[in-house]
Design a protein around this motif. Structure first.
Motif, PDB file in Angstrom:
ATOM      1  N   UNK A  76       0.791  -1.220   0.000  1.00 31.56           N
ATOM      2  CA  UNK A  76       0.000   0.000   0.000  1.00 31.56           C
ATOM      3  C   UNK A  76       0.826   1.274   0.000  1.00 31.56           C
ATOM      4  N   UNK A  77       2.153   1.158  -0.064  1.00 25.05           N
ATOM      5  CA  UNK A  77       3.023   2.331   0.017  1.00 25.05           C
ATOM      6  C   UNK A  77       3.219   3.030  -1.327  1.00 25.05           C
ATOM      7  N   UNK A  78       2.930   2.328  -2.413  1.00 24.18           N
ATOM      8  CA  UNK A  78       3.059   2.955  -3.722  1.00 24.18           C
ATOM      9  C   UNK A  78       2.210   2.238  -4.751  1.00 24.18           C
ATOM     10  N   UNK A  79       1.923   2.964  -5.818  1.00 21.42           N
ATOM     11  CA  UNK A  79       1.218   2.430  -6.971  1.00 21.42           C
ATOM     12  C   UNK A  79       2.254   2.284  -8.071  1.00 21.42           C
ATOM     13  N   UNK A  80       2.250   1.128  -8.746  1.00 18.97           N
ATOM     14  CA  UNK A  80       3.278   0.878  -9.749  1.00 18.97           C
ATOM     15  C   UNK A  80       2.686   0.440 -11.084  1.00 18.97           C
ATOM     16  N   UNK A  81       3.481   0.664 -12.127  1.00 14.07           N
ATOM     17  CA  UNK A  81       3.208   0.136 -13.460  1.00 14.07           C
ATOM     18  C   UNK A  81       4.494  -0.533 -13.925  1.00 14.07           C
ATOM     19  N   UNK A  82       4.371  -1.746 -14.430  1.00 12.37           N
ATOM     20  CA  UNK A  82       5.527  -2.463 -14.955  1.00 12.37           C
ATOM     21  C   UNK A  82       5.341  -2.657 -16.455  1.00 12.37           C
ATOM     22  N   UNK A  83       6.348  -2.265 -17.216  1.00 15.91           N
ATOM     23  CA  UNK A  83       6.315  -2.401 -18.664  1.00 15.91           C
ATOM     24  C   UNK A  83       7.466  -3.292 -19.095  1.00 15.91           C
ATOM     25  N   UNK A  84       7.181  -4.414 -19.767  1.00  8.75           N
ATOM     26  CA  UNK A  84       8.278  -5.229 -20.294  1.00  8.75           C
ATOM     27  C   UNK A  84       9.029  -4.443 -21.367  1.00  8.75           C
ATOM     28  N   UNK A  85      10.345  -4.512 -21.348  1.00  6.88           N
ATOM     29  CA  UNK A  85      11.167  -3.815 -22.335  1.00  6.88           C
ATOM     30  C   UNK A  85      11.786  -4.845 -23.277  1.00  6.88           C
ATOM     31  N   UNK A  86      11.755  -4.541 -24.560  1.00  7.11           N
ATOM     32  CA  UNK A  86      12.299  -5.440 -25.578  1.00  7.11           C
ATOM     33  C   UNK A  86      13.444  -4.759 -26.306  1.00  7.11           C
ATOM     34  N   UNK A  87      14.435  -5.532 -26.668  1.00  9.18           N
ATOM     35  CA  UNK A  87      15.568  -4.984 -27.414  1.00  9.18           C
ATOM     36  C   UNK A  87      15.181  -4.782 -28.877  1.00  9.18           C
ATOM     37  N   UNK A  88      16.011  -4.067 -29.592  1.00  8.08           N
ATOM     38  CA  UNK A  88      15.818  -3.873 -31.032  1.00  8.08           C
ATOM     39  C   UNK A  88      15.802  -5.238 -31.727  1.00  8.08           C
ATOM     40  N   UNK A  89      16.708  -6.106 -31.330  1.00  3.05           N
ATOM     41  CA  UNK A  89      16.792  -7.432 -31.938  1.00  3.05           C
ATOM     42  C   UNK A  89      15.532  -8.263 -31.678  1.00  3.05           C
ATOM     43  N   UNK A  90      14.979  -8.158 -30.485  1.00  2.00           N
ATOM     44  CA  UNK A  90      13.749  -8.893 -30.183  1.00  2.00           C
ATOM     45  C   UNK A  90      12.585  -8.399 -31.038  1.00  2.00           C
ATOM     46  N   UNK A  91      12.494  -7.108 -31.262  1.00  2.00           N
ATOM     47  CA  UNK A  91      11.435  -6.567 -32.126  1.00  2.00           C
ATOM     48  C   UNK A  91      11.667  -6.981 -33.569  1.00  2.00           C
ATOM     49  N   UNK A  92      12.925  -6.995 -34.017  1.00  2.00           N
ATOM     50  CA  UNK A  92      13.214  -7.494 -35.368  1.00  2.00           C
ATOM     51  C   UNK A  92      12.750  -8.940 -35.510  1.00  2.00           C
TER      52      UNK A  92
END
Length: 106
Positions: A76-92
């Motif tokens: 209850x001390x904070x509200x969070x958002x987590x976003x997975x990050x992908x490399x350029x190679x992973x998107x390719x």
């Protein structure tokens, strides 16, 4: 190792804890949680505006990230958002994959 962007906003209770403990105390607490799940903290910044805290984490798997997220949110001390990050190679790689899809109404 999967990488995640965490954006967090302190609740009033969390802000009081930050004021009492200091930023270095919070950094140590974050590192303890993350390393305990086999991850590492790549970067951690305090901010002002919509987010109070921005962190980039590496975790061995998404389940470890979920475990950390559930524990932090339950405090209850904070509200969070987590976003997975992908490399350029992973998107390719993703762009090269064939996906069978039909748009609604098409």
């Amino acid at each position: 190792m999967p990488k995640f962007l965490i954006q967090a906003t302190y609740t009033p209770e969390g802000t009081r804890g930050l004021l009492a403990e200091g930023a270095s105390g919070r950094r140590a607490a974050v590192e303890q949680v993350v390393s305990g799940l086999g991850g590492t903290v790549e970067a951690m910044y305090f901010a002002f505006g919509q987010d109070d805290l921005v962190i980039i984490l590496d975790f061995p798997d998404p389940v470890s990230m979920a475990a950390a997220s559930l524990t932090v949110k339950a405090s209850g001390a904070l509200h969070t958002r987590a976003t997975p990050l992908l490399t350029v190679e992973e998107i390719d790689d993703a762009a090269r994959r064939q996906v069978a899809f039909r748009a609604p109404g098409a």
